[in-house]
Motif scaffolding. Structure first.
Motif, PDB file in Angstrom:
ATOM      1  N   SER A 128      32.096  52.753  44.433  1.00  0.00           N
ATOM      2  CA  SER A 128      31.293  53.088  43.262  1.00  0.00           C
ATOM      3  C   SER A 128      30.011  53.810  43.660  1.00  0.00           C
ATOM      4  O   SER A 128      29.644  54.821  43.059  1.00  0.00           O
ATOM      5  N   ARG A 143      35.846  48.245  45.725  1.00  0.00           N
ATOM      6  CA  ARG A 143      35.457  48.990  44.530  1.00  0.00           C
ATOM      7  C   ARG A 143      33.943  49.179  44.480  1.00  0.00           C
ATOM      8  O   ARG A 143      33.452  50.210  44.015  1.00  0.00           O
ATOM      9  N   LYS A 144      33.191  48.189  44.993  1.00  0.00           N
ATOM     10  CA  LYS A 144      31.734  48.341  44.995  1.00  0.00           C
ATOM     11  C   LYS A 144      31.301  49.453  45.945  1.00  0.00           C
ATOM     12  O   LYS A 144      30.436  50.261  45.625  1.00  0.00           O
ATOM     13  N   LEU A 146      29.982  48.422  42.377  1.00  0.00           N
ATOM     14  CA  LEU A 146      30.877  48.965  41.361  1.00  0.00           C
ATOM     15  C   LEU A 146      30.149  49.276  40.071  1.00  0.00           C
ATOM     16  O   LEU A 146      30.516  50.198  39.346  1.00  0.00           O
ATOM     17  N   ASP A 147      29.093  48.539  39.789  1.00  0.00           N
ATOM     18  CA  ASP A 147      28.441  48.730  38.494  1.00  0.00           C
ATOM     19  C   ASP A 147      27.801  50.105  38.365  1.00  0.00           C
ATOM     20  O   ASP A 147      27.539  50.570  37.261  1.00  0.00           O
ATOM     21  N   ASN A 163      37.185  43.667  44.889  1.00  0.00           N
ATOM     22  CA  ASN A 163      35.867  44.009  44.386  1.00  0.00           C
ATOM     23  C   ASN A 163      34.976  44.646  45.461  1.00  0.00           C
ATOM     24  O   ASN A 163      34.192  45.560  45.145  1.00  0.00           O
ATOM     25  N   ASP A 164      35.065  44.195  46.690  1.00  0.00           N
ATOM     26  CA  ASP A 164      34.223  44.767  47.741  1.00  0.00           C
ATOM     27  C   ASP A 164      34.525  46.262  47.931  1.00  0.00           C
ATOM     28  O   ASP A 164      33.614  47.088  48.055  1.00  0.00           O
TER      29      ASP A 164
END
Length: 796
Positions: free
Chosen positions: A690, A686-687, A761-762, A683-684
């Motif tokens: 993003s 991907r954030k 990521l959002d 997740n890190d």
């Protein structure tokens, strides 16, 4: 009893030693005027013992039997007296027959000469001598007359020269008339040509007189002298060209004819005359004469203009500035005389290589006027019209009123003449470049099957020379197919027609260097790229082996390019840069990779994806190659296996750098690749990715808003205009460490050779599950001003 019945003396009753016996024997053995004395009634005494065969031969040679055979079988009922009379008559008239055949003018009205010709199909020897004897007689007469003419002219020339220089114009006129008359004979003409004083006097009289008759006779004399090389040389040395050019404005038509024909002979047969005519202002006067309506005069004038303009830019410019192009187009449009049409088309062909003249011809309707004669029975006229159209066609790509011309050109693709087919293909290739209407007309006229059939002809060429000639036809044919299969309403129909008429196997076979030339290979690559726009062609292309062929070409071009210094200009092979081949093959693979089976096949081909990744490092400053390379990687990254393979080749740093590209297409492709590669990352990571993608994809204001974007937010493909653009290669310092198996990176851990990404990521926009559909449509729309020019649909 036989001798008594016929009135002949029996030879057996006369002693052999009696001379009368020999005379009587000769008379009885001579039968008619046959030319051969028969020995049928005589025989030599045998020197050996006689046998049975000698007795049989004596019976056969019996005089009574031989005379009987003549009377019954060959005499047709003639008696010996009649035979003697016929022989006597033929002997008496032999000389008359010879005279009648060889010298008929000496016979008068003599009748009763018997003929010795029995078969009308086989003339006698005397009759066969008749024609040669007449020719010999005329030759002797001509020789005698020739000598008389030469002697007469030689005696008259000094006096006539003096009279031509007389101050009395009446005397000059009469002398000019006499010189004109004697110049019509060969011997006199040679004598005049060998007298520089006489030729100079004729030119001087023509130049100084105001009398039309004197001018006509003097010009006629120069016309007669121009029929031989010596006369041409004397006219040139005596300053005759300026005087003849002056006559081009004369009001008497016969004088005009004499002047233009003499100048034409000078231009054709004497070196140096072209420059002299140009310096005397002959070209401008000849252009002014194009307004006349005598077709034979115009034919000679236009041929003079062609000779003057060929290979001379000043003459081309002079014709253009004097308004000659408008005259020529009007002549081609309205004339019916074949020779005038032919000479005019030759002038237009010479002018069509000049930019200003080319534009003027197209603007004045020259394409349509020339196209109206493509079905003319004169082969030489059709050939010249085709070559002229070929030269003009690249300046007529925006012309829309060419439907009739296009239809005729499609019909000419079936011609057995390879030169005609080559020209027709070249014209169609240029006229269908960037012109949707013309493309549709050609497709509706059945152009696709005819062009595919031409490629089959090249496939069957066995002889190397024949194959080379066929390759000259194949290149424009393939380029025309490339144009017809993209960017118009009937493009998909054209793409499918190529497949339906069995064109795919031939195209794949062409992709075999060095058996085919690089220009043809380049054109075929572009055509395959367009054919791949149709989903129906994906499987057939794969089944015919197009994927390994394209990869093979890519590897070859890549190796050739790496053998040179990337920072230097690429080497050219037959005028083709290996950068063009790289761009073309990668672009075709991009379209084919839209099919999942093709993507799997490409992944299995050795070194294919590593080469794609290496191209990103090498061509940092070449937007065309970067765009197609990121496009094919974007397609391959749709599958998990492809995304992982790309990441394993250390592509992440280079692709991340491309997010900041000023070319929105490259940046968008790079964003899609990174997004797909990050699906299984922490997740890190991907954030951080993003935010970087969001900041890159929201630079619409810097790129000019939504200009050039297809539905779905992806950039449109390159425009059609122009040739393949050359690459602007990176410097050696930028590529020295970017090898195929370079320094390993660990993108999974988040460590890169550039600043870290701290994003969330959002904020990443949802590219959607059908990203491949959007990307696949990129190169099918038009109007986006991408950096560099496209090569898929370009002029030859």
């Amino acid at each position: 009893m036989y001798a008594q019945r016929t009135g002949y003396v029996d030879l057996n009753q006369i002693p052999q030693s009696d001379p009368k016996a020999s005379t009587m024997q000769w008379q009885q053995s001579y039968h008619g005027d046959s030319g051969v004395q028969s020995g049928s009634t005589t025989h030599a005494h045998s020197m050996s013992s006689r046998d049975r065969r000698d007795s049989e031969m004596d019976d056969e040679l019996d005089p009574a039997k031989l005379l009987y055979d003549w009377e019954t079988n060959y005499g047709h009922g003639y008696t010996p007296q009649q035979v003697d009379e016929m022989s006597h008559q033929l002997n008496e008239t032999r000389s008359q027959r010879v005279r009648a055949a060889m010298f008929p003018e000496t016979m008068g009205e003599v009748t009763g000469i018997p003929s010795t010709q029995f078969d009308p199909a086989h003339p006698t020897a005397v009759q066969r001598l008749s024609e040669p004897s007449q020719m010999l007689k005329h030759a002797v007469i001509n020789l005698i007359n020739y000598q008389d003419d030469a002697d007469l002219a030689t005696r008259c020339i000094p006096e006539l020269t003096r009279l031509l220089n007389d101050e009395d114009q009446v005397v000059v006129s009469q002398a000019a008339n006499m010189v004109h008359q004697i110049s019509k004979k060969d011997a006199s003409r040679h004598a005049i040509s060998n007298s520089p004083q006489m030729v100079a006097a004729v030119i001087n009289a023509m130049h100084n007189t105001n009398d039309a008759e004197t001018t006509r006779c003097a010009a006629g004399t120069l016309h007669e002298l121009s029929k031989q090389q010596t006369g041409l040389l004397q006219i040139f040395k005596s300053g005759g060209i300026p005087a003849l050019v002056k006559l081009l404005g004369h009001p008497v038509e016969s004088v005009l004819f004499y002047a233009i024909i003499t100048l034409h002979n000078l231009l054709l047969h004497l070196d140096g005359s072209k420059m002299a005519v140009r310096q005397a202002g002959g070209l401008q006067k000849m252009v002014a004469l194009l307004s006349r309506n005598n077709v034979k005069f115009l034919a000679i004038t236009t041929d003079c203009l062609q000779i003057l303009a060929y290979g001379n830019q000043d003459s081309k410019t002079g014709i253009f500035q004097c308004g000659g192009i408008e005259y020529l187009v009007d002549i081609v449009r309205g004339a019916k005389y074949e020779k005038l049409l032919w000479t005019s088309s030759r002038v237009l062909k010479v002018l069509s290589v000049d930019g200003d003249c080319k534009a003027a011809i197209v603007r004045l309707g020259g394409m349509q006027a020339l196209g109206d004669h493509l079905d003319h029975p004169s082969h030489r006229l059709v050939q010249n019209c085709l070559w002229t159209l070929r030269n003009l066609s690249d300046a007529a790509t925006r012309e829309d009123n060419l439907d009739n011309l296009l239809y005729r050109l499609v019909l000419m693709l079936k011609s057995p003449d390879s030169n005609v087919v080559t020209c027709a293909c070249g014209v169609l290739s240029n006229l269908t470049c960037n012109n949707s209407r013309n493309k549709m007309v050609v497709v509706q006229s059945g152009g696709i099957p005819s062009l595919v059939k031409i490629m089959f002809g090249n496939d069957r060429a066995g002889d190397p020379n024949e194959a080379r000639a066929q390759s000259d036809t194949i290149e424009p044919a393939v380029c025309a197919l490339r144009h017809l299969t993209s960017r118009h309403q009937l493009a998909e129909r054209a793409q499918n027609e190529v497949r339906e008429h069995y064109g795919l196997p031939v195209l794949i076979k062409v992709l075999q260097p060095p058996s085919n030339r690089w220009p043809i290979i380049k054109a075929v690559i572009g055509l395959i790229r367009n054919l791949a726009l149709s989903q129906a062609n994906h499987a057939p292309l794969r089944e015919h082996g197009v994927l390994p062929r394209l990869v093979q070409l890519l590897q070859k071009a890549y190796q050739e390019r790496r053998s040179n210094n990337v920072g230097q200009l690429p080497a050219l092979y037959e005028g083709i840069s290996m950068d063009d081949i790289i761009e073309g093959t990668v672009g075709a693979l991009h379209q084919l990779a839209r099919d999942k089976h093709n993507r799997a096949y490409i992944r299995q081909l050795q070194y294919t994806i590593p080469i794609f990744v290496e191209l990103i490092y090498i061509y940092k400053n070449n937007d065309n190659i970067l765009r197609v390379t990121t496009a094919v990687l974007c397609e391959l990254s749709q599958d998990k296996e492809g995304a992982d393979y790309i990441e394993q080749q250390n592509a992440t740093p280079a692709i991340t750098d491309l997010l900041h590209s000023k070319n929105e297409g490259i940046a968008t492709y790079a964003a899609a690749i990174l997004f797909r590669m990050s699906e299984d990352k922490p997740n890190d990571y991907r954030k951080r990715l993003s935010v970087e993608l969001s900041s890159s994809l929201t630079r619409g204001d810097e790129w000019g808003g939504d200009a050039g974007m297809d539905q779905g937010g992806f950039p449109s493909g390159p425009p059609e205009e122009g040739m393949w653009s050359g690459a602007t290669a990176a410097s050696p310092a930028d590529t020295k460490h970017h090898h195929l198996h370079g320094t390993p990176h660990t993108p999974a851990s988040g460590h890169y050779d550039h600043p870290p990404l701290d994003t969330i990521l959002d904020d990443l926009p949802d590219l959607g599950p059908n990203i491949g559909d959007h990307i696949g449509a990129m190169d099918t729309s038009s109007g986006h001003p991408m950096a560099g020019h496209g090569w898929y649909d370009s002029d030859l």
